[in-house]
Design a protein around this motif. Structure first.
Motif, mmCIF file in Angstrom:
data_model
loop_
_atom_site.group_PDB
_atom_site.id
_atom_site.type_symbol
_atom_site.label_atom_id
_atom_site.label_comp_id
_atom_site.label_asym_id
_atom_site.label_seq_id
_atom_site.Cartn_x
_atom_site.Cartn_y
_atom_site.Cartn_z
ATOM 1 N N ARG A 1 0.829 -1.211 0.000
ATOM 2 C CA ARG A 1 0.000 0.000 0.000
ATOM 3 C C ARG A 1 0.862 1.257 0.000
ATOM 4 N NH1 ARG A 1 -3.339 -2.952 3.608
ATOM 5 N NH2 ARG A 1 -2.363 -1.922 5.392
ATOM 6 N N LEU A 2 1.961 1.239 0.756
ATOM 7 C CA LEU A 2 2.867 2.395 0.771
ATOM 8 C C LEU A 2 3.479 2.626 -0.612
ATOM 9 C CD1 LEU A 2 4.747 1.816 4.164
ATOM 10 C CD2 LEU A 2 3.105 3.629 3.657
ATOM 11 N N ILE A 3 3.837 1.550 -1.304
ATOM 12 C CA ILE A 3 4.407 1.671 -2.641
ATOM 13 C C ILE A 3 3.366 2.214 -3.614
ATOM 14 C CG2 ILE A 3 5.384 0.370 -4.575
ATOM 15 C CD1 ILE A 3 6.562 -1.563 -2.461
ATOM 16 N N ALA A 4 2.125 1.741 -3.478
ATOM 17 C CA ALA A 4 1.051 2.231 -4.346
ATOM 18 C C ALA A 4 0.822 3.726 -4.138
ATOM 19 C CB ALA A 4 -0.236 1.451 -4.081
ATOM 20 N N ARG A 5 0.895 4.163 -2.884
ATOM 21 C CA ARG A 5 0.724 5.594 -2.597
ATOM 22 C C ARG A 5 1.862 6.410 -3.208
ATOM 23 N NH1 ARG A 5 1.045 7.260 3.556
ATOM 24 N NH2 ARG A 5 3.252 7.233 3.052
ATOM 25 N N ALA A 6 3.091 5.891 -3.103
ATOM 26 C CA ALA A 6 4.235 6.589 -3.701
ATOM 27 C C ALA A 6 4.119 6.628 -5.220
ATOM 28 C CB ALA A 6 5.530 5.899 -3.282
ATOM 29 N N ASP A 7 3.593 5.551 -5.816
ATOM 30 C CA ASP A 7 3.400 5.517 -7.264
ATOM 31 C C ASP A 7 2.433 6.614 -7.700
ATOM 32 O OD1 ASP A 7 3.573 4.012 -9.933
ATOM 33 O OD2 ASP A 7 1.421 4.022 -9.567
ATOM 34 N N LEU A 8 1.349 6.775 -6.955
ATOM 35 C CA LEU A 8 0.380 7.828 -7.270
ATOM 36 C C LEU A 8 1.027 9.203 -7.147
ATOM 37 C CD1 LEU A 8 -2.573 8.536 -7.908
ATOM 38 C CD2 LEU A 8 -3.024 8.554 -5.452
ATOM 39 N N GLU A 9 1.861 9.375 -6.130
ATOM 40 C CA GLU A 9 2.526 10.661 -5.931
ATOM 41 C C GLU A 9 3.511 10.954 -7.062
ATOM 42 O OE1 GLU A 9 4.916 13.058 -2.374
ATOM 43 O OE2 GLU A 9 4.222 11.000 -2.062
ATOM 44 N N LEU A 10 4.255 9.940 -7.511
ATOM 45 C CA LEU A 10 5.213 10.131 -8.590
ATOM 46 C C LEU A 10 4.518 10.509 -9.892
ATOM 47 C CD1 LEU A 10 7.864 7.278 -8.177
ATOM 48 C CD2 LEU A 10 8.193 9.717 -7.827
ATOM 49 N N ARG A 11 3.365 9.890 -10.149
ATOM 50 C CA ARG A 11 2.646 10.166 -11.385
ATOM 51 C C ARG A 11 1.924 11.511 -11.350
ATOM 52 N NH1 ARG A 11 2.624 5.513 -14.476
ATOM 53 N NH2 ARG A 11 3.211 3.629 -13.366
ATOM 54 N N SER A 12 1.952 12.180 -10.194
ATOM 55 C CA SER A 12 1.349 13.511 -10.067
ATOM 56 C C SER A 12 2.381 14.617 -10.244
ATOM 57 C CB SER A 12 0.665 13.638 -8.700
ATOM 58 O OG SER A 12 -0.322 12.634 -8.525
ATOM 59 N N SER A 13 3.549 14.259 -10.809
ATOM 60 C CA SER A 13 4.634 15.220 -11.103
ATOM 61 C C SER A 13 5.068 16.008 -9.870
ATOM 62 C CB SER A 13 4.193 16.184 -12.211
ATOM 63 O OG SER A 13 3.875 15.474 -13.387
ATOM 64 N N PRO A 14 5.618 15.324 -8.847
ATOM 65 C CA PRO A 14 6.097 16.039 -7.657
ATOM 66 C C PRO A 14 7.350 16.844 -7.988
ATOM 67 C CG PRO A 14 6.806 13.751 -7.585
ATOM 68 C CD PRO A 14 5.904 13.880 -8.796
ATOM 69 N N PRO A 15 7.677 17.861 -7.199
ATOM 70 C CA PRO A 15 8.869 18.676 -7.484
ATOM 71 C C PRO A 15 10.171 17.895 -7.341
ATOM 72 C CG PRO A 15 7.848 19.319 -5.395
ATOM 73 C CD PRO A 15 6.885 18.395 -6.073
ATOM 74 N N ASP A 16 10.170 16.835 -6.511
ATOM 75 C CA ASP A 16 11.393 16.072 -6.277
ATOM 76 C C ASP A 16 11.055 14.580 -6.159
ATOM 77 O OD1 ASP A 16 13.767 14.937 -5.433
ATOM 78 O OD2 ASP A 16 14.298 16.602 -4.115
ATOM 79 N N LYS A 17 11.292 13.830 -7.241
ATOM 80 C CA LYS A 17 10.979 12.400 -7.237
ATOM 81 C C LYS A 17 11.891 11.624 -6.287
ATOM 82 C CE LYS A 17 9.310 12.446 -12.005
ATOM 83 N NZ LYS A 17 9.510 11.932 -13.374
ATOM 84 N N ARG A 18 13.129 12.068 -6.175
ATOM 85 C CA ARG A 18 14.062 11.397 -5.276
ATOM 86 C C ARG A 18 13.556 11.448 -3.831
ATOM 87 N NH1 ARG A 18 19.876 10.388 -5.598
ATOM 88 N NH2 ARG A 18 19.736 11.140 -7.739
ATOM 89 N N LEU A 19 12.996 12.574 -3.445
ATOM 90 C CA LEU A 19 12.487 12.730 -2.084
ATOM 91 C C LEU A 19 11.323 11.772 -1.828
ATOM 92 C CD1 LEU A 19 12.716 14.328 0.557
ATOM 93 C CD2 LEU A 19 11.103 15.985 -0.388
ATOM 94 N N VAL A 20 10.475 11.560 -2.840
ATOM 95 C CA VAL A 20 9.360 10.619 -2.700
ATOM 96 C C VAL A 20 9.886 9.221 -2.422
ATOM 97 C CG1 VAL A 20 7.423 9.532 -3.903
ATOM 98 C CG2 VAL A 20 7.840 11.975 -4.192
ATOM 99 N N LEU A 21 10.918 8.801 -3.157
ATOM 100 C CA LEU A 21 11.479 7.469 -2.954
ATOM 101 C C LEU A 21 12.181 7.348 -1.611
ATOM 102 C CD1 LEU A 21 12.913 6.513 -6.461
ATOM 103 C CD2 LEU A 21 10.829 5.719 -5.382
ATOM 104 N N GLU A 22 12.888 8.394 -1.198
ATOM 105 C CA GLU A 22 13.569 8.352 0.096
ATOM 106 C C GLU A 22 12.564 8.217 1.234
ATOM 107 O OE1 GLU A 22 15.874 11.894 0.195
ATOM 108 O OE2 GLU A 22 17.524 11.056 -1.012
ATOM 109 N N ARG A 23 11.477 8.964 1.154
ATOM 110 C CA ARG A 23 10.450 8.881 2.190
ATOM 111 C C ARG A 23 9.811 7.491 2.212
ATOM 112 N NH1 ARG A 23 7.683 13.156 0.942
ATOM 113 N NH2 ARG A 23 6.019 12.139 -0.219
#
Length: 390
Positions: free
Chosen positions: A343-365
């Protein structure tokens, strides 16, 4: 005797027909339909179709004058249609891509918008091509397994735009088609791709065509003058380099070693050709690995001999990773812990596909959360009710 044409499955057949249409209309764009719908979220097929359109109708030196990319979440359909209806003074032909088609099917009936679309297609500009992108729909390689919600979305688009526009299905690619594509592309480059090597590559990357195409380019360079790609080449260039690093990362996560997990993540990102733009690919492989661990835990797999019966063809890890993955899966005490990770990975996937300012930060979190012990939710946090209902 001439070779018989390649018989593709759903993932390729619709796009192959469209590519043939574009090729035949290269000197006469008026022979195309005035609009097309790209329905589906298979990025590899979308890029093939878009590239074909640009090569046929959008000269590189005229791109600023004859190519428009609109996001219907930011620009109204009226403005996009006005651009299509207005002849360009600088270019003889216009191509207009419209993303986020889903906005026309949410929040109200959109009667005025569909009336404007209907009015345009009753008298379309012959010097313009409209492409609607419906990438909010996932089309399965097997139509019978398509999600009901996606079926409803697909039917609504077909019923409202299908009379005017050609429908190009960007369906998920079957493993057999992915293997066939590798063989076909190898022949085009005059390279022999061994059958067992092609199957191993497709199996390892889960028939993800974007990843497969990227790794294929690397393997072509690695093969060089040998003009042959073997199973050993695949294991050396793809599995050993990429997946061993991935399994080291999941090993650190399952051991709750946050510091090592973050260092390994940085190594993965720095080693990737696309840098942080490869985040979606890494996330896909993480999700796949945790799903494999979930099956291993549920079926109580204890040795590598049993793992091949527990995991089906197309969902197996490379042989070198079997023992490591069994050991990692056994660190989780319950199904709940692994489903939480998914579920955490699915949430991060949704966040990445929403064009966040820093993709690296999404993966680190995400990695920090995965490597942390799950906290116990309070009754309020664990409720699925809305605050007003509580």
């Amino acid at each position: 005797m001439a070779a018989s044409p390649t018989r593709w499955g759903a993932g390729f057949s619709s796009t192959e027909r469209f590519l043939a249409e574009v090729a035949s209309a290269a000197g006469n764009p008026g022979s195309l339909r005035p609009g097309y719908i790209f329905a589906g979220d298979e990025t590899f097929l979308y890029e093939r179709c878009r590239r074909a359109i640009l090569q046929a109708f959008v000269p590189a030196e005229m791109r600023d004058f004859c190519l428009s990319d609109f996001d219907l979440a930011e620009v109204s359909i009226f403005e996009a249609l006005d651009r299509a209806q207005t002849p360009s003074l600088m270019a003889p032909f216009q191509v207009i891509f419209m993303r986020n088609l889903k906005t026309l099917y949410t929040r109200g009936a959109k009667k005025e918008e569909f009336a404007a679309i209907d009015g345009y297609f009753r008298s379309p500009n012959p010097q313009a091509l409209l492409v609607f992108v419906a990438d909010h729909i996932r089309i399965s390689a097997d139509p019978k397994r398509m999600d009901m919600q996606d079926k409803d979305r697909y039917e609504r688009i077909r019923e409202t735009l299908g009379d005017w526009c050609g429908l190009v299905e960007l369906a998920r690619v079957e493993e057999a088609d992915a293997t066939r594509w590798l063989t076909t592309e190898s022949e085009r480059h005059q390279v022999r791709f061994d059958t067992d090597a092609a199957r191993e590559l497709v199996d390892a990357l889960g028939a993800d065509m974007m990843l497969i195409a990227s790794e294929f380019e690397k393997l072509l360079l690695y093969a060089g003058e040998r003009r042959r790609i073997t199973l050993g080449d695949v294991e050396t260039m793809v599995l050993a380099a990429k997946q061993r690093s991935l399994y080291e990362l999941t090993d650190a996560i399952s051991a709750k070693d946050k510091h090592r997990a973050l260092l390994l993540l940085q190594g993965l990102l720095n080693a990737s050709d696309g840098g942080e733009d490869s985040a979606i690919g890494h996330l896909y492989m993480l999700a796949r690995t945790f799903r494999q661990m979930l099956v291993i835990l549920e079926k109580n797999v204890r040795d590598s001999r049993a793992i091949w019966q527990a995991l089906w063809q197309g969902f197996r890890m490379p042989p070198f990773a079997a023992e490591d993955l069994i050991r990692q899966a056994r660190r989780y005490k319950s199904r709940h812990e692994l489903t939480r990770a998914i579920r955490l990975i699915a949430r991060a996937d949704l966040e990445l596909r929403s064009s966040p300012p820093d993709k690296r930060l999404v993966l680190e979190r995400l990695v920090l959360e995965l490597a942390s012990e799950p906290r116990v939710a309070s009754p309020i946090e664990g409720s699925t009710q809305y605050p007003m209902q509580l």
